[in-house]
Design a protein around this motif. Structure first.
Motif, mmCIF file in Angstrom:
data_model
loop_
_atom_site.group_PDB
_atom_site.id
_atom_site.type_symbol
_atom_site.label_atom_id
_atom_site.label_comp_id
_atom_site.label_asym_id
_atom_site.label_seq_id
_atom_site.Cartn_x
_atom_site.Cartn_y
_atom_site.Cartn_z
ATOM 1 N N SER A 41 0.753 -1.247 0.000
ATOM 2 C CA SER A 41 0.000 0.000 0.000
ATOM 3 C C SER A 41 0.787 1.303 0.000
ATOM 4 O O SER A 41 0.344 2.255 -0.606
ATOM 5 C CB SER A 41 -0.952 0.024 1.196
ATOM 6 N N ALA A 42 1.914 1.385 0.695
ATOM 7 C CA ALA A 42 2.529 2.703 0.847
ATOM 8 C C ALA A 42 4.047 2.649 0.868
ATOM 9 O O ALA A 42 4.645 1.621 1.189
ATOM 10 C CB ALA A 42 2.021 3.376 2.122
ATOM 11 N N TRP A 43 4.651 3.790 0.549
ATOM 12 C CA TRP A 43 6.101 3.960 0.525
ATOM 13 C C TRP A 43 6.431 5.176 1.383
ATOM 14 O O TRP A 43 6.030 6.282 1.066
ATOM 15 C CB TRP A 43 6.562 4.172 -0.915
ATOM 16 N N ASN A 44 7.178 4.963 2.469
ATOM 17 C CA ASN A 44 7.446 6.038 3.422
ATOM 18 C C ASN A 44 8.928 6.280 3.678
ATOM 19 O O ASN A 44 9.289 6.781 4.740
ATOM 20 C CB ASN A 44 6.747 5.743 4.758
ATOM 21 N N VAL A 45 9.790 5.901 2.747
ATOM 22 C CA VAL A 45 11.230 6.157 2.906
ATOM 23 C C VAL A 45 11.778 6.794 1.639
ATOM 24 O O VAL A 45 11.181 6.736 0.569
ATOM 25 C CB VAL A 45 12.033 4.873 3.239
ATOM 26 N N ASN A 46 12.939 7.385 1.760
ATOM 27 C CA ASN A 46 13.631 8.007 0.646
ATOM 28 C C ASN A 46 14.133 6.925 -0.315
ATOM 29 O O ASN A 46 14.656 5.903 0.114
ATOM 30 C CB ASN A 46 14.794 8.828 1.211
ATOM 31 N N ALA A 47 13.987 7.144 -1.614
ATOM 32 C CA ALA A 47 14.409 6.162 -2.620
ATOM 33 C C ALA A 47 15.900 5.873 -2.536
ATOM 34 O O ALA A 47 16.324 4.721 -2.692
ATOM 35 C CB ALA A 47 14.039 6.635 -4.018
ATOM 36 N N SER A 48 16.719 6.876 -2.288
ATOM 37 C CA SER A 48 18.161 6.631 -2.221
ATOM 38 C C SER A 48 18.519 5.758 -1.025
ATOM 39 O O SER A 48 19.438 4.942 -1.098
ATOM 40 C CB SER A 48 18.947 7.943 -2.214
ATOM 41 N N ALA A 49 17.777 5.880 0.073
ATOM 42 C CA ALA A 49 17.999 5.002 1.230
ATOM 43 C C ALA A 49 17.641 3.560 0.870
ATOM 44 O O ALA A 49 18.333 2.617 1.270
ATOM 45 C CB ALA A 49 17.178 5.470 2.424
ATOM 46 N N ALA A 50 16.577 3.376 0.103
ATOM 47 C CA ALA A 50 16.190 2.037 -0.330
ATOM 48 C C ALA A 50 17.285 1.413 -1.202
ATOM 49 O O ALA A 50 17.636 0.238 -1.026
ATOM 50 C CB ALA A 50 14.864 2.089 -1.087
ATOM 51 N N ILE A 51 17.843 2.191 -2.110
ATOM 52 C CA ILE A 51 18.917 1.697 -2.976
ATOM 53 C C ILE A 51 20.132 1.317 -2.137
ATOM 54 O O ILE A 51 20.746 0.270 -2.351
ATOM 55 C CB ILE A 51 19.284 2.737 -4.050
ATOM 56 N N THR A 52 20.469 2.159 -1.172
ATOM 57 C CA THR A 52 21.597 1.873 -0.284
ATOM 58 C C THR A 52 21.403 0.542 0.434
ATOM 59 O O THR A 52 22.367 -0.171 0.690
ATOM 60 C CB THR A 52 21.760 3.004 0.757
ATOM 61 N N HIS A 53 20.164 0.175 0.713
ATOM 62 C CA HIS A 53 19.864 -1.085 1.387
ATOM 63 C C HIS A 53 19.636 -2.238 0.407
ATOM 64 O O HIS A 53 19.208 -3.309 0.808
ATOM 65 C CB HIS A 53 18.667 -0.912 2.317
ATOM 66 N N GLY A 54 19.895 -2.024 -0.880
ATOM 67 C CA GLY A 54 19.859 -3.112 -1.852
ATOM 68 C C GLY A 54 18.616 -3.253 -2.695
ATOM 69 O O GLY A 54 18.478 -4.225 -3.439
ATOM 70 N N VAL A 55 17.676 -2.311 -2.616
ATOM 71 C CA VAL A 55 16.452 -2.420 -3.418
ATOM 72 C C VAL A 55 16.798 -2.183 -4.887
ATOM 73 O O VAL A 55 17.375 -1.176 -5.250
ATOM 74 C CB VAL A 55 15.382 -1.405 -2.943
#
Length: 149
Positions: free
Chosen positions: A70-84
């Motif tokens: 349902s939702a996205w509540n974090v910064n995209a660059s933080a997600a990439i840093t964590h391997g997304v």
């Protein structure tokens, strides 16, 4: 690929998607390799999701595909840093989209912030203030995307 799902029904559904494509196979999370993708299914992407990704990561290069309800509540660059490396909206996830996205990620798709931002926007996930540097946008479309850029 390995699967981390919060409920057994979602896990079973993702296993069924794997069975429909002979090029996909499941491995134990402890034995995931450099070219494997870890699929993580969550209701909402938030800071606790990034903590889950950090705990699931091992010494090898880790690539995550998030299946989000349902939702996205974090910064995209933080997600990439964590391997997304990719995002699919749960309601738009089909065997074909699942296989195509997994194969693209395992084949070397490299994420970048703009591509992840576009995947979030195009999937129609709700966003919280501060989740990106852009205005919060909601889209009616639910097309799963993987950037090849």
């Amino acid at each position: 690929m390995a699967i981390h799902a919060s409920d057994p029904i979602t896990h079973a559904g993702l296993i069924e998607y794997i069975r429909k494509d002979s090029s996909l196979y499941e491995v134990d999370g402890d034995s995931i390799g450099e070219n494997d993708v870890f699929v993580v299914s969550v209701e909402t992407v938030e800071i606790s999701t990034l903590e889950i990704l950090r705990k699931l990561s091992n010494a090898s290069i880790m690539r995550f595909l998030l299946i989000v309800e349902s939702a996205w509540n974090v910064n995209a660059s933080a997600a990439i840093t964590h391997g997304v490396h990719g995002i699919l909206r749960y309601s738009a996830c089909s065997p074909g989209a699942f296989s195509q996205t997994l194969l693209a990620i395992s084949g070397g798709v490299r994420p970048h912030t703009r591509a992840i931002e576009d995947m979030i926007t195009d999937s129609g996930l709700r966003r919280s203030p501060g989740a990106s540097g852009n205005d919060i946008r909601e889209s009616g479309g639910v097309s799963p995307l993987v950037s090849h850029g």
